[in-house]
Write an enzyme that holds these catalytic residues in place. Structure first.
Site, PDB file in Angstrom:
ATOM      1  CD  GLN B 194      -2.824  -1.432   0.226  1.00  0.00           C
ATOM      2  OE1 GLN B 194      -3.698  -0.574   0.120  1.00  0.00           O
ATOM      3  NE2 GLN B 194      -2.745  -2.475  -0.613  1.00  0.00           N
ATOM      4  NE  ARG B 214       0.854   3.937   3.374  1.00  0.00           N
ATOM      5  CZ  ARG B 214       1.444   4.903   4.105  1.00  0.00           C
ATOM      6  NH1 ARG B 214       1.243   4.977   5.424  1.00  0.00           N
ATOM      7  NH2 ARG B 214       2.240   5.777   3.547  1.00  0.00           N
ATOM      8  CB  ALA B 235     -11.421   0.914   3.026  1.00  0.00           C
ATOM      9  CG  HIS B 236      -7.276   0.387   0.174  1.00  0.00           C
ATOM     10  ND1 HIS B 236      -6.374  -0.590  -0.163  1.00  0.00           N
ATOM     11  CD2 HIS B 236      -8.499  -0.147  -0.053  1.00  0.00           C
ATOM     12  CE1 HIS B 236      -7.020  -1.636  -0.597  1.00  0.00           C
ATOM     13  NE2 HIS B 236      -8.296  -1.415  -0.531  1.00  0.00           N
ATOM     14  CG  ASN B 237      -6.885   3.838  -3.048  1.00  0.00           C
ATOM     15  OD1 ASN B 237      -6.532   2.702  -2.753  1.00  0.00           O
ATOM     16  ND2 ASN B 237      -6.051   4.759  -3.454  1.00  0.00           N
TER      17      ASN B 237
END
Lengths: 341, 341, 341
Positions: B194, B214, B235-237
């Protein structure tokens, strides 16, 4: 920077095109540019392959002829992408050694790294190359396998066991007391000591602020290769089979046994004392209230609606039984009418 | 203690009554007494205004004539109340300086405060007047804007960015790895590094034990003025637009984009890869499984019932399809009967 | 090791059989062996009593004649088991005293234990025999009652009060700001200072990573003997009555009042400003959106189904209103047909 032939040498796959070509990053088909290695993991993105501006691309055998770009052909482009990404992003490990502001009462191998503010209690056993982040607390007699890393502020209670090559994110709590009380007649609660442990296998990743409680009499057990996302709650005496993946915010109640290779969607809940076999997929937001004896996908969630529609439709939910009664009454009236004809 | 004319001088509004009157606290209409400044934020509490024993009251223009109390007339009494409460309760900031029991490997301005047990890694950039609470961990190359405060035990992973005037509560984890793995054929998982960051705007408040992962390749982005309650998982993004407010225990899955000025109710869940436009309100406990393209209120939750009623009504949920078939059959029978007439 | 007569001497109950017999552990009927004391807490396990290989067993009066094993007869075998388990598993308390790596700005009695990395701010009042774990932060003017223990990394914000004999697990945050903001016309938020406290009674247990927010103007109050599992979120100004037990992942929104001796199932949610009377049981996963005025069990969750069945059945949920209209139309047609006859 890696040359394509170097990647294939390390990770396998068939190279088509200039092996001396160098790539510096991995990227999606959409975003890749000069110097990037893109990947086609799903045929539904095939159209994007034509426009892709990557320097090279990872494709499956059935797409080998669908691009003129230098390419690596491999059975599973997504797994290949993950391995290339690992090469491009090697973990940055802190220097070995115990920081002077750590409090360590156990033997720590010279290869391990213990950060400032970490505390390690007597009797703990720390493997080779273990990384203990700042402010972590490792309780009495805890065992941590080789190459396992703990980010900041992880707490592992006494006697718990963590395998090799695990990654534990910040704020995780392993081995707190399970929620076990006997109820007196007056409604007050008598605590049942939680004398089991948490035993975690190898290659497990545990997301930030996840909690895994110790067992009451026996242990709570997390199998090899299990992947847990953030803010998951795992109660006492739960057992999770190898390679099962659990998304964020899931709660699993006491003594439930989950098989291997399951996938549990975000915010799902599983009540206690159930048994779920291998290869079960639970959809996001689903509450599982019965054991599941057959592999497959299981779901129970509600379709989101504009609020006004919801009010109109869901009012009937309170009256489904009455609705069914009315339907039955109609059927009987018609049957009667028919037989009277 | 503030005089009413002093409040109006600082915060605006129209004063009616004795400007020399002093008030010492803010309070609700019900609970206010001598020396208190109450507020009427909602006309449904109008009846309480008559009995109110406050020394003065904040009212909207349409209520200016409905009380004889000294009063401040302002377009939005609730916002005015908030600003007065801020005057009465100024933040208690710790003394500037780095505590000798902190471990700091980066430059920290003289105006900043770093508490005991905090660790700041090399390359971090700390703004003016920043407060880092006890036991916080600030990773490599993290950027923290001016006047931002971190309560105890906050962990910010390497390379993440936090804007100015943010307030981050205890136990928050920013920048842990997103939950990204590629699945091998045998069911085991290969970690996808990540390598994105978390980038947080100005004036953001983040509640206790909330986690923001991240990004995988790109960043996770939290807009200016966003307010996040406790125990939220992002969560990511994910990307969240400016001034969106999210209540406790919400989970937002990967790559979902949420617009500006949205309000997400407690325990709501939003699955991954969705797009939600500006000014959407999601009710508590609602699972959003589709993108939302129009502003408005959206809901999907179940009416709570006495358990026996629930058993009776919800048994039919498993058979709604059969119920609908029976209804259709009846309609056809009647149609046939009618046409036969 | 305890002799049976010693147990009966300490904990009461009637002994039948050899009082000199020694037992070393408690165990379930299934798993007990030589040297174990088993218990029959539920008549549905009566069949297991015959095969039980324990050295002795705890039974209720109605089962006194159903085994030949040495036995202790008591009104509530499960509560008795809990008390025996406590005897067998006494808590391991750290040595009294303040660790040199703790930062303490308040008076701490000689009987208390403060671990490495803990910080205690000025004005805090720490009771006798209190245990403060590694990395805990105790804010200004916090009060902690006698014999209360805090595991690692607990954070208690300024001015909060914790009773006697409480047990607080790792990662708990008590007294962070409630989620209170006034909304400006442009959608931005003005913070409302949270000037109340959290006040927690005696004999309360709080699970790992649970968060309890301070009140806005008044206090958030947790009654005596309340048991909270892991990852619970309790918002500002909530009040929970004595001996109520709350399972993991529950969220309780602001200003809601919950009675005494309630039991709230895992992942349940309770929206704000509700009133729930004493002795209410809420099933797992249930969202409570209305006040509950009568004791009893309340439920609202969905039956999990194989995904294909769910798709078929739940599609109708969006159209329940239309379905009901169709049913009503049929009834009217039939009524008309009947009256026409």
């Amino acid at each position: 920077m890696f040359r394509l032939d170097e990647l294939v040498h390390r990770l396998g796959g068939e190279l088509i095109g200039d092996g001396a070509l160098q790539v510096a990053r991995v990227a999606t088909l959409d975003q890749a540019g000069e110097g990037d290695l893109a990947f086609l993991a799903n045929r539904k993105y095939l159209a994007r392959l034509a426009q892709c501006r990557a320097s090279a691309v990872i494709v499956a055998p059935d797409a080998r002829g669908l691009t003129a770009l230098p390419r690596i052909v491999t059975a599973d482009p997504y797994v290949y992408f993950a391995r290339v990404a690992q090469l491009f992003n090697p973990p940055v490990l802190p220097a070995a050694g115990v920081h002077p502001a750590a409090c360590v009462e156990a033997a720590v191998p010279a290869s391990a790294s213990v950060a400032a503010g970490a505390t390690i209690a007597a009797g703990a056993s720390i493997g080779e190359n273990v990384v203990i982040g700042p402010g972590c607390h490792i309780g009495r007699n805890v065992v941590i396998g080789d190459d396992t890393g703990l980010e900041a502020g992880v707490c592992i209670y006494h006697d718990c066991v963590l395998g090799a090559r695990c990654l534990v994110h910040a704020g995780v709590v392993i081995g707190a007391d399970g929620f076990g009380f006997a109820r007196e007649r007056d409604g007050s609660w008598v605590k049942i000591p939680q004398s089991g442990r948490v035993v975690i296998g190898d290659d497990v990743e545990i997301g930030a602020n996840t909690t895994i409680d110790r067992g009451a009499l026996d242990d709570t057990v997390i199998g090899d290769g299990v992947k847990l996302d953030n803010q998951i709650q795992i109660a006492h005496n739960v057992r999770i089979g190898a390679h099962t993946a659990v998304a964020g915010c899931v709660g699993i109640a006491g003594s439930t046994v989950i098989g291997a290779r399951c996938m549990i969607g975000g915010q799902a809940g599983i009540i206690g004392h159930l048994h779920i076999v291998d290869d079960v997929v639970i959809s996001a937001g689903t509450l599982v209230t019965k054991s599941i004896h057959r592999a497959g996908v299981y779901t129970a969630n509600l379709p989101v609606q504009p609020h006004a529609d919801w009010v109109r439709n869901f009012a009937h939910l309170r009256h489904l039984d009455a609705l069914t009664d009315r339907l039955r009454a109609l059927e009987q009236r018609l049957d009667k009418a028919s037989s009277a004809d």
